[in-house]
Design a protein around this motif. Structure first.
Motif, PDB file in Angstrom:
ATOM      1  N   PRO A 338       0.829  -1.221   0.000  1.00 36.54           N
ATOM      2  CA  PRO A 338       0.000   0.000   0.000  1.00 36.54           C
ATOM      3  C   PRO A 338       0.852   1.256   0.000  1.00 36.54           C
ATOM      4  O   PRO A 338       2.039   1.220   0.361  1.00 36.54           O
ATOM      5  N   ARG A 339       0.243   2.355  -0.395  1.00 38.32           N
ATOM      6  CA  ARG A 339       0.944   3.643  -0.413  1.00 38.32           C
ATOM      7  C   ARG A 339       0.320   4.588   0.612  1.00 38.32           C
ATOM      8  O   ARG A 339      -0.851   4.450   0.961  1.00 38.32           O
ATOM      9  N   ASP A 340       1.117   5.547   1.076  1.00 37.97           N
ATOM     10  CA  ASP A 340       0.617   6.512   2.052  1.00 37.97           C
ATOM     11  C   ASP A 340      -0.044   7.691   1.340  1.00 37.97           C
ATOM     12  O   ASP A 340      -0.195   7.686   0.113  1.00 37.97           O
ATOM     13  N   GLU A 341      -0.416   8.703   2.129  1.00 37.22           N
ATOM     14  CA  GLU A 341      -1.145   9.838   1.562  1.00 37.22           C
ATOM     15  C   GLU A 341      -0.315  10.642   0.567  1.00 37.22           C
ATOM     16  O   GLU A 341      -0.855  11.404  -0.240  1.00 37.22           O
ATOM     17  N   ASN A 342       1.013  10.461   0.601  1.00 34.91           N
ATOM     18  CA  ASN A 342       1.888  11.176  -0.331  1.00 34.91           C
ATOM     19  C   ASN A 342       2.245  10.342  -1.559  1.00 34.91           C
ATOM     20  O   ASN A 342       3.056  10.774  -2.392  1.00 34.91           O
ATOM     21  N   GLY A 343       1.656   9.137  -1.638  1.00 38.23           N
ATOM     22  CA  GLY A 343       1.927   8.280  -2.782  1.00 38.23           C
ATOM     23  C   GLY A 343       3.164   7.425  -2.639  1.00 38.23           C
ATOM     24  O   GLY A 343       3.543   6.697  -3.568  1.00 38.23           O
ATOM     25  N   ASN A 344       3.826   7.477  -1.467  1.00 38.22           N
ATOM     26  CA  ASN A 344       5.009   6.657  -1.231  1.00 38.22           C
ATOM     27  C   ASN A 344       4.604   5.309  -0.634  1.00 38.22           C
ATOM     28  O   ASN A 344       3.576   5.197   0.034  1.00 38.22           O
ATOM     29  N   TYR A 345       5.430   4.298  -0.874  1.00 38.01           N
ATOM     30  CA  TYR A 345       5.159   2.991  -0.277  1.00 38.01           C
ATOM     31  C   TYR A 345       5.145   3.100   1.246  1.00 38.01           C
ATOM     32  O   TYR A 345       6.035   3.700   1.842  1.00 38.01           O
ATOM     33  N   ASP A 346       4.132   2.505   1.869  1.00 39.16           N
ATOM     34  CA  ASP A 346       4.024   2.490   3.328  1.00 39.16           C
ATOM     35  C   ASP A 346       4.506   1.138   3.834  1.00 39.16           C
ATOM     36  O   ASP A 346       3.754   0.175   3.903  1.00 39.16           O
ATOM     37  N   PHE A 347       5.797   1.073   4.179  1.00 39.97           N
ATOM     38  CA  PHE A 347       6.379  -0.181   4.650  1.00 39.97           C
ATOM     39  C   PHE A 347       6.173  -0.382   6.152  1.00 39.97           C
ATOM     40  O   PHE A 347       6.462  -1.455   6.679  1.00 39.97           O
ATOM     41  N   GLU A 348       5.682   0.655   6.851  1.00 41.36           N
ATOM     42  CA  GLU A 348       5.558   0.590   8.299  1.00 41.36           C
ATOM     43  C   GLU A 348       4.234  -0.020   8.753  1.00 41.36           C
ATOM     44  O   GLU A 348       4.168  -0.678   9.782  1.00 41.36           O
ATOM     45  N   GLY A 349       3.165   0.198   8.008  1.00 39.19           N
ATOM     46  CA  GLY A 349       1.842  -0.253   8.419  1.00 39.19           C
ATOM     47  C   GLY A 349       1.658  -1.758   8.285  1.00 39.19           C
ATOM     48  O   GLY A 349       2.384  -2.441   7.542  1.00 39.19           O
ATOM     49  N   LEU A 350       0.671  -2.279   8.994  1.00 38.71           N
ATOM     50  CA  LEU A 350       0.386  -3.715   8.950  1.00 38.71           C
ATOM     51  C   LEU A 350      -0.011  -4.157   7.542  1.00 38.71           C
ATOM     52  O   LEU A 350       0.207  -5.312   7.162  1.00 38.71           O
ATOM     53  N   GLY A 351      -0.569  -3.237   6.765  1.00 41.78           N
ATOM     54  CA  GLY A 351      -0.979  -3.562   5.407  1.00 41.78           C
ATOM     55  C   GLY A 351       0.162  -3.946   4.491  1.00 41.78           C
ATOM     56  O   GLY A 351      -0.069  -4.531   3.424  1.00 41.78           O
ATOM     57  N   ALA A 352       1.410  -3.631   4.880  1.00 37.98           N
ATOM     58  CA  ALA A 352       2.565  -4.004   4.065  1.00 37.98           C
ATOM     59  C   ALA A 352       2.965  -5.460   4.267  1.00 37.98           C
ATOM     60  O   ALA A 352       3.796  -5.989   3.511  1.00 37.98           O
ATOM     61  N   MET A 353       2.371  -6.112   5.273  1.00 36.91           N
ATOM     62  CA  MET A 353       2.737  -7.492   5.608  1.00 36.91           C
ATOM     63  C   MET A 353       1.717  -8.478   5.031  1.00 36.91           C
ATOM     64  O   MET A 353       0.523  -8.192   4.988  1.00 36.91           O
ATOM     65  N   ASP A 354       2.220  -9.642   4.608  1.00 41.22           N
ATOM     66  CA  ASP A 354       1.331 -10.733   4.185  1.00 41.22           C
ATOM     67  C   ASP A 354       0.914 -11.487   5.450  1.00 41.22           C
ATOM     68  O   ASP A 354       1.470 -12.526   5.794  1.00 41.22           O
ATOM     69  N   VAL A 355      -0.044 -10.916   6.144  1.00 42.95           N
ATOM     70  CA  VAL A 355      -0.465 -11.427   7.451  1.00 42.95           C
ATOM     71  C   VAL A 355      -1.000 -12.846   7.336  1.00 42.95           C
ATOM     72  O   VAL A 355      -0.699 -13.719   8.172  1.00 42.95           O
ATOM     73  N   GLU A 356      -1.776 -13.114   6.320  1.00 42.78           N
ATOM     74  CA  GLU A 356      -2.402 -14.440   6.191  1.00 42.78           C
ATOM     75  C   GLU A 356      -1.356 -15.518   5.935  1.00 42.78           C
ATOM     76  O   GLU A 356      -1.443 -16.615   6.496  1.00 42.78           O
ATOM     77  N   GLN A 357      -0.356 -15.228   5.098  1.00 38.49           N
ATOM     78  CA  GLN A 357       0.691 -16.222   4.836  1.00 38.49           C
ATOM     79  C   GLN A 357       1.497 -16.496   6.099  1.00 38.49           C
ATOM     80  O   GLN A 357       1.845 -17.649   6.395  1.00 38.49           O
ATOM     81  N   PHE A 358       1.783 -15.434   6.846  1.00 33.60           N
ATOM     82  CA  PHE A 358       2.530 -15.611   8.097  1.00 33.60           C
ATOM     83  C   PHE A 358       1.755 -16.505   9.064  1.00 33.60           C
ATOM     84  O   PHE A 358       2.321 -17.433   9.656  1.00 33.60           O
TER      85      PHE A 358
END
Length: 556
Positions: A338-358
């Motif tokens: 996912p991207r943040d409000e500035n259009g940059n990749y959001d690597f910090e949020g939970l949405g950046a993780m493949d939670v289901e695979q984990f």
């Protein structure tokens, strides 16, 4: 009478003229209606200036409010000064043994007070009323330069022994002191010009002391919510007691120990305390037979990697077999991030993780199945499988480190009893003196500056520039979950700033004077001036500090 020279002052791109000697406060008043919050300082061509200072050259000015980091720091410092003055007024100087500002706690400062008085809410109500009385009277906060020896004697006679001891290590022949209606103190940093600027505060009993509640940088006009983490507070308080036991509760005591040749025993004693704590955690994990996942999370530069290695060693000593898993390997592929409000990749949020695979992989491991674990290729931005198979046997535990490890949404499919969660943070309890605290974020920033330079080739300027975004990620993804941890581990070491000083100081001097980051670099340089340095020679190779200065046995 000689006519005063006119000074050109540029504000927001527009030029204005003022007579030489005009106080910055008068200039600020002309622009106050452009700001919803009080102007507390001015930034003159990259240098912070207090409002009582006067114009003496052509310059560009930026107004600094409590929505700026230097502004909120100035407000906090000034509020502490006002509280101390009011406390002494209410109970009487002769009845105060010691008032110490210990640490920040949820938009407030935790303070201990000892003396010939009963600390209760009734007393705090009287102190707060006196603070408001002084605020309404707009009492000037005056700054003056005094001979260092005179200042030492002044504070010694006032019973502020640690303050006098601290100044005895200052090389400068003069120091600046502040006075408020006859009450004199020494502070590291800037002050507002009078007590009327300090409007938003509150005093409340808390545990065995009290808190001075303050506004936040986000909203300087109202008190921040006071929702303290009891677990973090207990660890902070326990660390305070450990520091007192080592006779190193402030910089003055630490410098005295270093100057008398006692640095190595202090280092080894604190390292032993830390190792015992890690061993106690390992024993607790071993005693919980259902635990298969040890989840470790904490803010940047807390030493998570070294801690996980040391904990794994102690788990082995308890008869368990630990296996590390990096949650970074469960990042979503770049195109799915996912991207943040500035259009940059959001690597910090939970949405950046493949939670289901984990969760799917962990559940299969818990059920005794063999699982092929992924590796994330950061250059390609994609997850890969390279034949890394794992099957959990009796006594096997996974040691998992990652930003979301305390968030139950990240491990939603795992039974609660199978998880042991650890919150690790650098919770420094070492203060400059009783009235000048050291923010825990400063300790972590110094660690990060040195590690970034050593391992990534980043300049101090680059690290300082990215720090606010790092902090925002922590506030969103880590701090809200700290109380869900089974235990809190404090990774702060009493001696670390003295150790980091020779490493970080040259890096900070490299920050360009004309950069936005220079003000923060200069503040940190002034802060480091209080410390006597110590060499890294006698720091154990297993020390958490080796993660930052190098030379450790874990190769992190």
């Amino acid at each position: 009478m000689e006519e005063k020279r006119m000074i050109k002052v540029t504000v927001d791109g527009a030029d204005h003229a003022y007579p030489s000697g005009t106080p910055y406060r008068a200039v600020a008043a002309d622009f106050q209606d452009r700001y919803p919050w009080d102007i507390l300082l001015v930034n003159r061509d990259g240098k912070l200036c207090e409002l009582h200072k006067t114009l003496d050259r052509d310059c560009s000015l930026k107004m600094v409010t409590a929505q700026d980091k230097p502004g909120i720091q100035t407000y906090e410092r000034s509020a502490v000064f006002l509280m101390l003055k009011a406390f002494y007024d209410v109970v009487g100087r002769e009845n105060v043994e010691r008032i110490s500002v210990e640490y920040s706690l949820s938009s407030a400062l935790f303070i201990l007070a000892r003396g010939n008085f009963t600390l209760d809410q009734a007393l705090l109500t009287r102190v707060e009323a006196r603070m408001r009385e002084l605020s309404a009277a707009a009492v000037p906060i005056e700054k003056r330069s005094v001979n260092t020896d005179d200042a030492i004697e002044l504070f010694r006679q006032a019973g502020l022994i640690h303050k006098a001891q601290l100044l005895s290590f200052r090389i400068n022949s003069r120091v600046n002191v502040y006075s408020l209606d006859g009450f004199v103190d020494y502070f590291y940093g800037y002050m507002v010009p009078d007590s009327s600027y300090i409007k938003c505060f509150g005093l409340e009993l808390f545990e065995n002391g009290f808190v001075l509640r303050l506004p936040t940088q986000r909203n300087p006009n109202q008190l921040g919510d006071f929702l303290p983490s009891r677990k973090v507070f207990r660890e902070l308080y326990a660390s305070t007691l450990r520091s007192e036991a080592l006779n190193a509760s402030n910089v003055a005591e630490l410098n005295t120990t270093i100057s008398q040749g006692g640095a190595t025993p202090l280092i080894l004693a604190h390292e032993a305390m830390m190792e015992k704590k890690i061993g106690d955690i390992a024993e607790e994990i071993a005693g919980r037979k259902d635990v298969r996942f040890v989840m470790i999370a904490g803010p940047s530069s807390s030493g998570k990697t070294t801690f996980s290695h040391r904990l794994s060693t102690q788990l082995r000593a308890c008869g368990l077999r630990p296996y590390p898993i990096a949650t970074d390997n469960y990042f979503k592929n770049r195109e799915d991030t996912p991207r943040d409000e500035n259009g940059n990749y959001d690597f910090e949020g939970l949405g950046a993780m493949d939670v289901e695979q984990f969760n799917q992989d962990c559940v299969r491991l818990l059920n005794g199945e063999t699982v092929e674990l992924p590796t994330f290729n950061f250059k390609k931005g994609a997850r890969e499988y390279n034949g890394n198979f794992l099957k959990l046997g009796d006594g096997d535990v996974l040691v998992i480190e990652g930003i979301h490890c305390l968030n139950d949404q990240f491990t939603h499919a795992l039974p609660k009893e199978s998880k042991y969660k650890i919150y690790i943070s650098c919770l420094t309890t070492l203060n400059i003196d009783d009235h000048n605290r050291i923010p825990t974020t400063d300790a972590r920033l110094l660690r990060r500056i040195e590690r970034d330079a050593r391992t990534r080739g980043y300049s101090a300027q680059a690290t300082i520039k990215m720090w606010p975004s790092v902090r925002r990620g922590e506030e969103n993804n880590i701090f809200p979950f700290q109380d869900s941890a089974d235990t809190v581990f404090n990774s702060a070491l009493i001696y670390e700033t003295a150790l980091l000083k020779p490493y970080v100081q040259p890096l900070l001097f490299g920050v360009p004077r004309d950069s936005e980051e220079y003000i923060e670099a200069k503040r940190l340089l002034k802060f480091l001036n209080y410390f006597l340095p110590i060499p890294a020679d006698n720091i154990p190779k297993t020390s958490l500090m080796r993660e930052f200065v190098g030379g450790g046995c874990y190769h992190v």
